[in-house]
Design an enzyme around this catalytic site. Sequence first.
Site: not given
Length: 916
Positions: A574, A146
């Site tokens: 999120k 990532h």
Amino acid sequence: MNDTVDYNAQLRSDVKKLGNILGEILVHHGGIELFNKVEAIRELTKSLRKEYSEKTYTELKDIISTLEPPTRQQVIRAFAIYFHLINIAEQNHRIRRRRQYQLKDEGGQPFSLENVVSKVKELKLSNEVLQQVLNDLSIELIITAHPTEATKRTVLEIQKRISTILQKLDNPLVTKKERRNYEESLFNEVTALWQTDELRHRKPKVLDEVRNGLYYFDQTLFDTLPSIHQELEFQLQENIPEHEWEVPNFLHFGSWIGGDRDGNPNVTPEITWETLQMQRSLVLKKYDESINELMKRFSHSTERTHVSDELIASVEQEEPKYLMEDEKWPIESEFYRRKFAVIIKRLNEVGKSDLGYESSAELLKDLIQIMESAENHQPDHKKLKTIRKLIRQVQLFGFHLATLDIRNHSGEHEAAVSELLKAVNITANYSELSEEKKLDILRRVLSDPRPLLLLEEGYSKETLAILNVFKLIKKAHNEFGKRSIEVYLISMTQSASDLLEVLLLAKEAGIYRLFSDGRIESDLHVAPLLETIDDLIAGPSILKSLFGMDVYRNHLNKRGNHQEIMLGYSDGSKDGGTLTANWKLFKAQQEIHNMAREFNIRLKFFHGRGGSLGRGGGSLNTSILSQPVETLGDGVKITEQGEVLSSRYLLEDIAYRNLEQAASALFEACSKVASFNDSAYLRKKEWEIAMEEISKHALEKYQSLVFGDKDFLTYFNQATPLKEIGALNIGSRPMSRKNSQRFEDLRAIPWVFAWTQSRQMIPAWYASGTGLESFLKLKESNLELLQTMYKHWPFFKSTINNLQMALMKADMATAKEYLSLVEDPAMANRIFENISNEYYRTKKVLLQISGNEELLAHTPNIQESVHRRNPYVDPLNFLQVDLIKKLRETENPSDELVTEVLLTINGVAAGLVNTG
């Protein structure tokens, strides 16, 4: 003076020493003017931190706005490099503190293996029960690519060398000459750090990321993993000597790098194959090095000692089969060395010729044969640790080094299956069918031994690409062994058909096989990834549906009735905010675990945590302990992402400490579960009811801003360096899925990274204050209830402490600077006022619950670390705002201006020890 103050004095001494060296370098490279400029900015920001003054603020802003190239870039780099030096000093201090604990005879450092074995002994479990606890332990850590490691590999290697020198300077026996040489080397390394370009000038390719991941296996993990197992075995034998303890290989590392296809078109089957080859090459190199070292030690001669008949027979049989005359060990009586010569030759031929080992099991058999023969002539209590360590390494790493997970998006599987089914006239519109009709077709096809795929002509390139992934998995199993790829992860799992589609594709490649006589073989775990709040809520019913299907139960039966489930921390946070997401994750685990027990299925939860607090970050041991404790006995799997890799695994002592903490936490938790029959002690029902209420209010607050305010996305795009982060070249993946501008397609990593840079850090704390305060207002006694939960429930304690850390790193005064980047000042002020009010509301309620007078007062070392950094992060934030404003106002900005912005991003990331 107490020990803690003394320890921190040593840390401050290191920071001062490194700071002085940096100051000397600034004078040499930029003159006294540069040094004075940096010092002036530093003093003004420190002064502002102590007491806000409009005069000081104006003076600081004037200095920053009047900086010109090349001085401006040098000022930015001075602060950024200072953070790298602080990070090294703090890592070195952790090593120092660990050694201080080891010198004392007081039961070991908290979460050390020595300490945890003492605690487990007090539980008075029978030896049989305790051995079973050990047998059930499982920790799997998955390194990922990532894009959150902002620090270049070259810079990391310099940092490692600086750390090594600092450790040498700690030695009380160092001579004056040695000290002088070390200090010269230290100066030269800090100079090299200053003279090194810290920015990447191209995006890393996937194989670059693979090499970066392999670096940690080569430098630390290959040796550290067996050491953890050996130390636990030693501590058990030392503290509970009446039993012959066997510690299984419970601690493993896997990888996503080169296998994670979700949203990354650069991860092709060819890249995955090359990744597997690189992993095998490294592990064979490590074995070759270890065996050559053993060969030097095993000089035993049959002229002086006995060697087992079995080993002699194997040498005499294998030498003519595998070795040319000039490859044989020349001294006939040294049978161990003769055997090692055969082993080395066979290792070097793996994957090249028929002379090579077919599997690591064959190498293991040879090493055990040598060990058993040699230990026959040792006292019973004296084991040959070096060869035992190598045996443990072969058991842990095989010929594949690390199990590679494959991940892809559910939509791609559905599209491929739809095309396959249409080609054989089963259904023309599979994607449009109801879930019930999809499942009916999939069950039917999976119960038929015949393949769907007859020819590969006429399929779209997307479908052929998916089919090639499964062919690759089959090929990898044949070449590298079935441990090379064990799990196929499905991102955005929303229904049971998502898993059966993958099983169908596996069937087409021969990974899942149904024979005409009814026999089944299945060589791949199929794992759902539950990411959004809605997916987490639906997760239990999806899995219950699967567990009730004969076709899926037959597959599970061949996989040991074992189901892996990945939980995504990023997208849930999120979508719903950190507090709600963490609670929904906790509840989903409980519900799925309880339901799976009814079907007699063992689960392994795979926690997709990021390094940052907004993506489930935190220490490994607190991450483990914050899960529903009843689920831990089935094993734990956790991602290790981005900057976490360098902070935890660059230095061997730090790597050992992190893995020791994780192993200790899991061993103690599972032992406690085994010592209680009644699970009520784990947590009280009223605590869960409280969390449900808190979560409800937090979710409403979070979504009212993120989804309810029509201007929020504009504010996010303009009041953070989101656009500029894309130029930082820190990962091979695009910032958003489908290169879309929609909020839903924005990856959680840049979402968190951007908010972190602007010091608002919304993903890590926003709406938690409203949730907690709303619950407190319901009745007076609720404060006492939350305080009790904080003291006695690891999940809640971890949640509150992570929120405190987030608020410490966030800074509303600095964050306010970013409002000047927003085109509509009224809108910017309105949204920021909402964020700021929530910040202070959250801070107030956290202090009430924790009983702290200040944030993080319960962890003074961490608190001091944040305080030490904040005055030095502020100038970088001020400079970042000033430069982004210039950048966005310039139609064709210079390379120098872009570089300066990127340097501030790197510097803030180093200062906060967080990217995404």
